[in-house]
Design a protein around this motif. Structure first.
Motif, PDB file in Angstrom:
ATOM      1  N   ILE A  58     -63.772 -74.490  31.596  1.00 51.59           N
ATOM      2  CA  ILE A  58     -63.958 -73.820  30.298  1.00 51.59           C
ATOM      3  C   ILE A  58     -62.678 -73.073  29.944  1.00 51.59           C
ATOM      4  CG2 ILE A  58     -65.253 -72.043  29.048  1.00 51.59           C
ATOM      5  CD1 ILE A  58     -66.838 -74.645  29.588  1.00 51.59           C
ATOM      6  N   ARG A  59     -62.120 -72.337  30.903  1.00 52.07           N
ATOM      7  CA  ARG A  59     -60.873 -71.599  30.656  1.00 52.07           C
ATOM      8  C   ARG A  59     -59.740 -72.552  30.293  1.00 52.07           C
ATOM      9  NH1 ARG A  59     -62.831 -68.797  35.131  1.00 52.07           N
ATOM     10  NH2 ARG A  59     -61.457 -69.919  36.570  1.00 52.07           N
ATOM     11  N   GLY A  60     -59.605 -73.639  31.028  1.00 57.57           N
ATOM     12  CA  GLY A  60     -58.523 -74.591  30.773  1.00 57.57           C
ATOM     13  C   GLY A  60     -58.646 -75.296  29.443  1.00 57.57           C
ATOM     14  N   LEU A  61     -59.842 -75.731  29.112  1.00 60.70           N
ATOM     15  CA  LEU A  61     -60.045 -76.461  27.863  1.00 60.70           C
ATOM     16  C   LEU A  61     -60.012 -75.543  26.642  1.00 60.70           C
ATOM     17  CD1 LEU A  61     -62.768 -79.032  28.954  1.00 60.70           C
ATOM     18  CD2 LEU A  61     -60.318 -79.426  28.606  1.00 60.70           C
ATOM     19  N   THR A  62     -60.235 -74.255  26.847  1.00 64.25           N
ATOM     20  CA  THR A  62     -60.161 -73.312  25.731  1.00 64.25           C
ATOM     21  C   THR A  62     -58.758 -73.310  25.131  1.00 64.25           C
ATOM     22  OG1 THR A  62     -61.935 -71.973  26.629  1.00 64.25           O
ATOM     23  CG2 THR A  62     -60.486 -70.883  25.084  1.00 64.25           C
ATOM     24  N   SER A  63     -57.757 -73.661  25.922  1.00 63.43           N
ATOM     25  CA  SER A  63     -56.391 -73.724  25.382  1.00 63.43           C
ATOM     26  C   SER A  63     -56.284 -74.761  24.270  1.00 63.43           C
ATOM     27  CB  SER A  63     -55.391 -74.043  26.492  1.00 63.43           C
ATOM     28  OG  SER A  63     -55.568 -75.364  26.967  1.00 63.43           O
ATOM     29  N   LEU A  64     -57.196 -75.717  24.242  1.00 62.08           N
ATOM     30  CA  LEU A  64     -57.179 -76.726  23.176  1.00 62.08           C
ATOM     31  C   LEU A  64     -57.670 -76.166  21.844  1.00 62.08           C
ATOM     32  CD1 LEU A  64     -58.576 -79.800  25.125  1.00 62.08           C
ATOM     33  CD2 LEU A  64     -56.196 -79.312  24.534  1.00 62.08           C
ATOM     34  N   LEU A  81     -53.343 -87.799  24.919  1.00 65.40           N
ATOM     35  CA  LEU A  81     -54.144 -88.927  24.419  1.00 65.40           C
ATOM     36  C   LEU A  81     -54.392 -88.858  22.915  1.00 65.40           C
ATOM     37  CD1 LEU A  81     -56.680 -89.314  27.341  1.00 65.40           C
ATOM     38  CD2 LEU A  81     -54.837 -90.891  26.703  1.00 65.40           C
ATOM     39  N   GLY A  82     -54.222 -87.691  22.316  1.00 61.93           N
ATOM     40  CA  GLY A  82     -54.283 -87.597  20.865  1.00 61.93           C
ATOM     41  C   GLY A  82     -55.457 -86.814  20.311  1.00 61.93           C
ATOM     42  N   PRO A  83     -55.537 -86.794  18.976  1.00 68.64           N
ATOM     43  CA  PRO A  83     -56.491 -85.941  18.264  1.00 68.64           C
ATOM     44  C   PRO A  83     -57.962 -86.138  18.626  1.00 68.64           C
ATOM     45  CG  PRO A  83     -54.932 -86.934  16.732  1.00 68.64           C
ATOM     46  CD  PRO A  83     -54.684 -87.544  18.059  1.00 68.64           C
ATOM     47  N   THR A  84     -58.380 -87.360  18.836  1.00 68.70           N
ATOM     48  CA  THR A  84     -59.786 -87.603  19.169  1.00 68.70           C
ATOM     49  C   THR A  84     -60.139 -86.971  20.512  1.00 68.70           C
ATOM     50  OG1 THR A  84     -59.751 -89.658  17.911  1.00 68.70           O
ATOM     51  CG2 THR A  84     -61.535 -89.379  19.506  1.00 68.70           C
ATOM     52  N   PHE A  85     -59.254 -87.110  21.474  1.00 69.01           N
ATOM     53  CA  PHE A  85     -59.500 -86.553  22.802  1.00 69.01           C
ATOM     54  C   PHE A  85     -59.372 -85.034  22.798  1.00 69.01           C
ATOM     55  CE2 PHE A  85     -58.625 -90.963  23.511  1.00 69.01           C
ATOM     56  CZ  PHE A  85     -59.540 -91.310  24.485  1.00 69.01           C
ATOM     57  N   ILE A  86     -58.464 -84.518  21.966  1.00 68.56           N
ATOM     58  CA  ILE A  86     -58.355 -83.066  21.817  1.00 68.56           C
ATOM     59  C   ILE A  86     -59.666 -82.514  21.282  1.00 68.56           C
ATOM     60  CG2 ILE A  86     -57.242 -81.208  20.501  1.00 68.56           C
ATOM     61  CD1 ILE A  86     -54.647 -82.887  20.674  1.00 68.56           C
ATOM     62  N   LYS A  87     -60.220 -83.174  20.278  1.00 69.38           N
ATOM     63  CA  LYS A  87     -61.496 -82.728  19.697  1.00 69.38           C
ATOM     64  C   LYS A  87     -62.609 -82.780  20.749  1.00 69.38           C
ATOM     65  CE  LYS A  87     -62.334 -81.423  16.192  1.00 69.38           C
ATOM     66  NZ  LYS A  87     -62.420 -79.986  15.816  1.00 69.38           N
ATOM     67  N   ALA A  88     -62.630 -83.816  21.573  1.00 67.45           N
ATOM     68  CA  ALA A  88     -63.639 -83.899  22.636  1.00 67.45           C
ATOM     69  C   ALA A  88     -63.468 -82.735  23.614  1.00 67.45           C
ATOM     70  CB  ALA A  88     -63.529 -85.235  23.367  1.00 67.45           C
ATOM     71  N   GLY A  89     -62.230 -82.413  23.953  1.00 68.57           N
ATOM     72  CA  GLY A  89     -61.967 -81.283  24.840  1.00 68.57           C
ATOM     73  C   GLY A  89     -62.367 -79.956  24.219  1.00 68.57           C
ATOM     74  N   PRO A 113     -48.997 -79.810  16.337  1.00 71.66           N
ATOM     75  CA  PRO A 113     -49.408 -80.099  14.962  1.00 71.66           C
ATOM     76  C   PRO A 113     -49.618 -81.592  14.761  1.00 71.66           C
ATOM     77  CG  PRO A 113     -47.101 -79.450  15.037  1.00 71.66           C
ATOM     78  CD  PRO A 113     -47.652 -79.278  16.416  1.00 71.66           C
ATOM     79  N   PHE A 114     -50.464 -81.901  13.812  1.00 69.69           N
ATOM     80  CA  PHE A 114     -50.796 -83.281  13.501  1.00 69.69           C
ATOM     81  C   PHE A 114     -50.533 -83.470  12.018  1.00 69.69           C
ATOM     82  CE2 PHE A 114     -53.972 -86.645  12.583  1.00 69.69           C
ATOM     83  CZ  PHE A 114     -53.511 -87.596  13.474  1.00 69.69           C
ATOM     84  N   SER A 115     -49.592 -84.324  11.671  1.00 72.11           N
ATOM     85  CA  SER A 115     -49.171 -84.444  10.272  1.00 72.11           C
ATOM     86  C   SER A 115     -50.240 -85.119   9.407  1.00 72.11           C
ATOM     87  CB  SER A 115     -47.864 -85.222  10.174  1.00 72.11           C
ATOM     88  OG  SER A 115     -48.092 -86.605  10.321  1.00 72.11           O
ATOM     89  N   SER A 116     -50.288 -84.696   8.165  1.00 69.74           N
ATOM     90  CA  SER A 116     -51.222 -85.289   7.199  1.00 69.74           C
ATOM     91  C   SER A 116     -50.873 -86.749   6.937  1.00 69.74           C
ATOM     92  CB  SER A 116     -51.195 -84.510   5.885  1.00 69.74           C
ATOM     93  OG  SER A 116     -51.638 -83.201   6.089  1.00 69.74           O
TER      94      SER A 116
END
Length: 88
Positions: A57-63, A34-42, A69-72
């Motif tokens: 907690i264990r699963g989301l810690t992988s985030l 879903l992208g960077p915003t959802f990664i940050k929420a996770g 990578p997310f390009s500038s």
């Protein structure tokens, strides 16, 4: 993911517990897609041990360190699109 989680919930607490690790990894994959915003929420959720079961907690810690990578350039494009102008 949601249908599998619902199926586990309907099957009962033992099924939720047994499938917790697998569902947590599925959730991390979905958030990554879903992208960077959802990664940050996770990432934020992964440190809230008071809100989520240990498997999640264990699963989301992988985030925290295993995300693509997310390009500038893409970030700049998104900011320009959202603000209607480039960052200055």
């Amino acid at each position: 993911f949601a249908m599998a989680l619902l199926s586990d919930w309907l099957a009962g607490p033992e099924t939720l517990r047994v499938n917790g690790d697998a569902r947590a990894l599925e959730l991390a994959r979905v958030l990554t897609m879903l992208g960077p915003t959802f990664i940050k929420a996770g990432q934020s959720a992964s440190i809230r041990t008071d809100l989520l079961p240990p498997a999640y907690i264990r699963g989301l810690t992988s985030l925290q360190d295993q995300v693509p990578p997310f390009s500038s350039d893409e970030a700049r494009r998104m900011v320009e699109e959202a603000l209607g102008q480039g960052p200055e």
